[in-house]
Design a protein around this motif. Sequence first.
Motif, PDB file in Angstrom:
ATOM      1  N   ILE A 176      52.452 -53.209 -20.094  1.00  0.00           N
ATOM      2  CA  ILE A 176      53.560 -52.845 -20.989  1.00  0.00           C
ATOM      3  C   ILE A 176      53.124 -52.956 -22.444  1.00  0.00           C
ATOM      4  O   ILE A 176      53.385 -52.064 -23.264  1.00  0.00           O
TER       5      ILE A 176
ATOM      6  N   SER B 116      58.313 -50.243 -19.455  1.00  0.00           N
ATOM      7  CA  SER B 116      58.705 -50.990 -18.250  1.00  0.00           C
ATOM      8  C   SER B 116      59.010 -50.036 -17.099  1.00  0.00           C
ATOM      9  O   SER B 116      58.663 -50.322 -15.946  1.00  0.00           O
TER      10      SER B 116
ATOM     11  N   ILE C  54      56.597 -50.748 -14.081  1.00  0.00           N
ATOM     12  CA  ILE C  54      57.231 -51.396 -12.926  1.00  0.00           C
ATOM     13  C   ILE C  54      57.736 -50.353 -11.934  1.00  0.00           C
ATOM     14  O   ILE C  54      57.484 -50.450 -10.726  1.00  0.00           O
TER      15      ILE C  54
END
Length: 379
Positions: A161, A129, A133
Amino acid sequence: MKRKKMKNFELLLSHSGIPLFYLKVGLGFLFSFLITYFSVPTIIKISRRKNLMDEPGLRSSHLRKIPNLGGIAIFYSIGICSSIFAYELFDLYKFLFASLIILLYIGVMDDIVVMRAYKKLVAQIIVSSLIVIGSDIRIRSLFGIFGIYELTYFVSVLFSIITFIVLINAFNLIDGIDGLAGGYSVICSALFGISYYRLGEYNYPLVVFSMIIIGAVLAFLYYNLSNYRTNKIFMGDTGSMLLGFLLAFTSICFIDIFIDKALPNVPRYHLQSAPVVAVAILILPIVDTLNVIIVRLINGKSPFDADKNHIHHKLLRLNLTHRRSSFYIIVYYLFIVTLAYYLRHINVNLLLVIILFTGFLGAYLPDFIYNTRNLKSNN
């Protein structure tokens, strides 16, 4: 201030008369190799003194206790050299180094005390993540695979992911015999490095990064393939998870190059089959993982049960040595990469079918040879 110091460092290197990029490639490889080479003996000595060894088990391919913290040396080397010679990556991808640190901690803990699977999974989700992200390293398009092109942000993040987690664990699974995981990571890094080099100077930091990985792993392989008991070491979960993560990172960066993001001063490239080429480069861990899951499900077992149905186990059953098994596996899957390269301009779905079929053919070829031998011996 930091950026100014790095500029001064680049000026110092450039005074040699050799283009800066080639200096970074050469020095990055050299220092990466040397740091790992001189770190491993110390790790072996400490491992033996503190009894931090890999004990032979049901799934083991070795018969004696071997130190299994070689991944620490690989991390140490990559962490130092990439910060010096490929520091641009840490500017571009803010959470890359943090992700590596977390993987190091989880890997060492697992190699020493054996962590519960769910704890490792949680850590892998956090790491994936962070990079997906936080650093925006994600699969944005499937380039027409199954008729799917651009992915929505949520789907892209979720799919990326999952890809990271699958590849981290898949690479961990192929680390079962001497030389296989290390040798395969060298080949993958070399292939991605060559691709980045051909795609222009904007990608040069990734070329340097790939060479640093190669240098670190080659030095590790010197000890991993050693015939001397006192020199031998495994990379452990620390090394396999780290390399699996880095190869997932480099493969997604490779795919991302061919996305039309209309960035200023960045050349545009387009290769419809880019995701399939990345799959071909990473075909061994992908096929091996899918193969063992399918076999376990057919036999009514949990996909997470341990067994000896991996490709390297099948070759050992043919009475091949670890070195020969690793060599044959790597050569076969290099053939698949070559096939993907020469067929890269055909329909992307057809190419995916060809690559997966050829990959699974390699997984079941040892079974066919083994059964054929048994039939001949019985007759």
